[in-house]
Design a protein around this motif. Sequence first.
Motif, short mmCIF file in Angstrom:
data_model
loop_
_atom_site.label_atom_id
_atom_site.label_comp_id
_atom_site.label_asym_id
_atom_site.label_seq_id
_atom_site.Cartn_x
_atom_site.Cartn_y
_atom_site.Cartn_z
N LEU A 135 3.30 -1.28 -6.49
CA LEU A 135 2.80 -2.50 -5.72
C LEU A 135 3.54 -3.59 -5.80
O LEU A 135 3.88 -4.30 -4.66
N LEU A 136 4.22 -4.06 -6.93
CA LEU A 136 4.97 -5.29 -6.93
C LEU A 136 6.48 -4.76 -6.21
O LEU A 136 6.99 -5.63 -5.74
N ALA A 137 6.78 -3.40 -6.11
CA ALA A 137 8.01 -2.86 -5.74
C ALA A 137 8.02 -3.24 -4.23
O ALA A 137 8.99 -3.62 -3.60
N THR A 155 0.72 -1.37 -0.18
CA THR A 155 0.04 -0.01 0.07
C THR A 155 1.07 1.28 0.28
O THR A 155 0.65 2.18 -0.69
N GLY A 156 2.08 1.23 0.84
CA GLY A 156 2.78 2.37 1.05
C GLY A 156 3.55 2.58 -0.49
O GLY A 156 3.56 3.60 -0.76
N THR A 157 3.97 1.73 -1.06
CA THR A 157 4.82 1.82 -2.02
C THR A 157 4.04 2.34 -3.43
O THR A 157 4.38 2.98 -4.33
N THR A 158 2.90 1.64 -3.48
CA THR A 158 1.86 2.12 -4.54
C THR A 158 1.62 3.51 -4.35
O THR A 158 1.57 4.24 -5.55
N LEU A 159 1.31 3.99 -3.28
CA LEU A 159 1.21 5.50 -3.07
C LEU A 159 2.23 6.37 -3.29
O LEU A 159 2.13 7.18 -3.90
N VAL A 161 -2.06 3.97 -13.70
CA VAL A 161 -2.17 2.42 -13.47
C VAL A 161 -0.50 1.81 -13.47
O VAL A 161 -0.48 1.04 -12.67
N VAL A 162 0.04 2.24 -14.16
CA VAL A 162 1.30 1.60 -14.75
C VAL A 162 2.44 1.83 -13.62
O VAL A 162 2.99 1.00 -13.02
N PHE A 163 2.37 3.32 -12.88
CA PHE A 163 3.26 3.51 -11.70
C PHE A 163 2.74 2.82 -10.59
O PHE A 163 3.35 2.32 -9.91
#
Lengths: 292, 237
Positions: free
Chosen positions: A200-202, A70-74, A193-195
């Motif tokens: 998310l995967l990062a 959640t944190g990295t997606t944001l 979406v791509v970022f």
Amino acid sequence: MEKFIQFLINGIAIGSIYALMTVGYSLVYSIMNFSNFAHGGVIMLGSYFGFFAITILKAPFWLAALIAMTGTTLLAVVIERLAYDPLRRRQAPSLYYIISAMGISIFLENIVLATLGADFRNYPPLFQTSGFYIGGISIGKLDVLILVVGTISLFGLMWLIEKTKIGLAIRATSFNLRAANLMGVNTEFVIFVVFGLGGLLAGLAGVMYGLRYTVWPQMGLITNKAFVAAVFGGLGSLPGAIVGAISLGIIEAMATGYISSNLRDLIAFVLLVTILVVRPSGIMGKATEDKA
Amino acid sequence: MMLDIKNLHVHYGGIHALKGVDIQVEEGKIITIIGSNGAGKSTLLNALSGVIKCSEGTIEFLGQPLPRKPNRIVSAGISQVPEGRLIFVNLSVEENLRMGAFLRNDKAAIEEDFAKVYEIFPRLLERKDQIAGTLSGGEQQMLAMGRGLMSDPRLILLDEPSLGLAPMLVNTIFDVILDFKALGKTILLVEQNAYKALSIADYAYVLEQGKIVMEGDAPMVAKNPDIQQAYLGKRRT
């Protein structure tokens, strides 16, 4: 022979962590044609998020991964808004994006150095208690977990890209952003979406990398390996990124096992230079334009 | 009036590309804009599609101000078949067409439009699973035009559809434009092949250096001596 299989499994496990890092990197490259060096900083912070979730909140693995993701997606989405969107509005050349990415990368690294210090931190041993034994081969529980989670995530991503409408939009945008725009694709949303997917995967990669090795502020440098894997597989190609990352993991594991772990990174970068000389488009790359 | 452009100014790439253009497009008609390279024809179409910003002027479509974002403009009923085709070379023929219908959710009607496109272009049906990059130039132009039809537009903007095609294919493409008209589509056609464009159009505008220098019914424009000399390769007698 047993040794070989052992190294192979280790290699695939670490390779699937590299793959989770590389796909985010490769997706951004395929749409925006620049190397997002800030990706390493996002992975590093994901690793810290997971570390604190486990040590402070006493979260189990799945919850820690969820918090980190959640944190990295944001974070990835905010970086896109702050560092790249203003450049896009001015139609800046891709060199400017790379400089901006490097700036973000240095900023993230230093903010962690300033607040948490330069120490290496070890995750609590969640999975290291015992392994599985098949014949003479021992496989750590953590490696099994990494393999399973990595495989599910990568297949999930491939499904999203190949079978869904947003996936079609991502593929179309990566081939021709202007034409996708003319078809009514909201390319701003595709970039968002791509970022988000990359972030998310990062986060997942960061937690698993931290569990297997350790966490430290400069760990974002391992994105250099994601870069090697992406170039190896062919920049901009998603299957290429996965194949490249897993190959890199296996090569590293073999080098560590049969030669020396000191030579591991040397071999990775010799590989990069060799590929650039012999086959610049990589295994499945889309074209041989400049690899920025 | 379906499309009403008033006093349109566009600055693009540091150039004042359109300097106060007025154009009207009547529903069900083929309107053509002829002019030489760099006159501002593609700039005009890209401004209509929302990919280039207008600096001054108004555009009304179906009595409403034209939306600004490209996706809203497609939803409103305008599609563009861009110059150089810009097909998605790594997607299949069918996926390219599906991209044309990207904003639609009416599955049954989309299937009907697939059938329509395959009826006009039987070649695309034969090659529907082929990767678009492997098609010939003429087939790629057909795919781009089919894709332009898939959003079920009221108005289709065609940018140099005959560019770089063999003479036989040029005739095919112009027949297709008439097919589109027969389907009830309104067409705004930008062409360097002024002779062919004037032969199928109802009304014509002549664009020179960002300004409309002449307009009129297509047969009238085709008979004008200045136009004949400048665009139709006929000498003054």
